[in-house]
Scaffold this motif. Sequence first.
Motif, PDB file in Angstrom:
ATOM      1  N   LYS A   1      -0.313  11.291   1.693  1.00  0.00           N
ATOM      2  CA  LYS A   1       0.547  12.468   1.603  1.00  0.00           C
ATOM      3  C   LYS A   1       1.665  12.412   2.637  1.00  0.00           C
ATOM      4  O   LYS A   1       2.794  12.831   2.383  1.00  0.00           O
ATOM      5  N   VAL A   2       1.374  11.892   3.834  1.00  0.00           N
ATOM      6  CA  VAL A   2       2.402  11.721   4.858  1.00  0.00           C
ATOM      7  C   VAL A   2       3.462  10.737   4.364  1.00  0.00           C
ATOM      8  O   VAL A   2       4.666  10.953   4.558  1.00  0.00           O
ATOM      9  N   LEU A   3       3.011   9.670   3.706  1.00  0.00           N
ATOM     10  CA  LEU A   3       3.946   8.694   3.168  1.00  0.00           C
ATOM     11  C   LEU A   3       4.912   9.347   2.185  1.00  0.00           C
ATOM     12  O   LEU A   3       6.129   9.121   2.243  1.00  0.00           O
ATOM     13  N   ARG A   4       4.393  10.167   1.277  1.00  0.00           N
ATOM     14  CA  ARG A   4       5.253  10.840   0.301  1.00  0.00           C
ATOM     15  C   ARG A   4       6.247  11.779   0.998  1.00  0.00           C
ATOM     16  O   ARG A   4       7.417  11.853   0.620  1.00  0.00           O
ATOM     17  N   ALA A   5       5.784  12.473   2.033  1.00  0.00           N
ATOM     18  CA  ALA A   5       6.669  13.381   2.763  1.00  0.00           C
ATOM     19  C   ALA A   5       7.785  12.611   3.463  1.00  0.00           C
ATOM     20  O   ALA A   5       8.934  13.059   3.508  1.00  0.00           O
TER      21      ALA A   5
END
Length: 460
Positions: A259-263
């Motif tokens: 999820k951090v990667l997508r953000a």
Amino acid sequence: MLRRMAATILVIDDEKNIRRTLRMVLESESYRVLEAASAEEGLKTLEESSVQGMLLDLKLPGMSGLDALAKLHSESGPGHATIPVIVISGHGTVEDAVKATRLGAFDFLEKPLDRERVVITLRNALKQAAMAREVGELRQQVKGRFEMIGSSPVMQKLFGEIAKVAPTKGRVLISGESGTGKELIARAIHENSPVAGSEFVKVNCAAISPELIESELFGHEKGSFTGAVGRKRGLFEVADGGTLFLDEIGDMCLAAQAKVLRALQTGEFSHVGGERVIKVDVRVIAATNKDLGKEVETGRFREDLFFRLNVIPLRSPSLREHREDVADMVRHFVGELCRENGFRDKQVEPEVLDRLMSYDWPGNVRELKNIIERVVIMSEDVIRVDDLPPFFHAAAKPNFDLARFAGHSLRDFREEMEKEFILTRLEQHEWNISRAATSLGIERTNLHKKLKVYGIHRGQ
């Protein structure tokens, strides 16, 4: 409190009767009053006297009140922009009031002046100015707590790298041992960046459970999971427009990593249990005490996230790499801790600095500061060698004698030295087995075995 301190108020008005009336009113409230009949005379008075507040007429001979106010708050002015100014006028307009406020006036009062309103307005102005000064002092104290100390080549190199990185938007990955000051580096980057006045939000990824890390970072909607009794903003939202520091990123679970990667890729995310897309502009700085390259190889860290974070790698050096900075750090910490605890400044014996500079510091700067806090609190006016923890004395005076090994084998000597070395490290870490094992470079279970073999126990 302000009345007891007899704050000095400067009254600038070309009408003598107005000045006399204001003097009577203010002196009855225990203020000290200075007078000036023109803006030029008032500015000269400011250079010669300490003034805490001002009442300034708009219509003056020569320089107008608005021009004087603009000069007070200009960069080339006399440096009195922090003095609260109450503008007064008998012919003022709404436009004048707006201009005065934009130029930094605290308030605008119309003549004829009401006694109570003058007193209350001035009291509020002085109170707000005092609070502003207090906030400024607190900010300076906080900044001092996060100051980086070091004149060694390795630290000067790091400072140069920070200076290059800070003005950019590049993501930074800070690596280094625990206790080396990775957060200080992140804060230095933030404080020297274009968003220095915005939020700096720290997240300790190792301290948040995998079940809660997504909620902490991205927020959640009411009822999205057990215990979600209301809607909550995530730390990405809190840091919008500023810096988000992801400390110990290597301990983040794989689900949260995705999820951090997508953000990072899109600047967008949704609350846990929500559908609305939230867009933020956040600079992410990450830090780790692990080798993320090896973590990627073992599958414990996402390779794509690693590349996203590792745009600009910085390394936080261990204290062993710049021992020459220990003396300056000690003096800085002693001064800081004396102020925090209300102590008089304490001197440090030269031999104390010698002992501290010769130590390995497995816990790095954090360990150094903890020990300095201990000796500052427990010492008298001068910090002496005897004030240092016992293991510094053990390290300085080995309690073995080669002569006693006459007739013994090499194995006997090696075992005795190993026992002495383990004891010294245990004392250095106050018998914390995990930390002692780490400093010895062995597993915790292995250290327990050696303690049993050598019959080592606390208090011997």
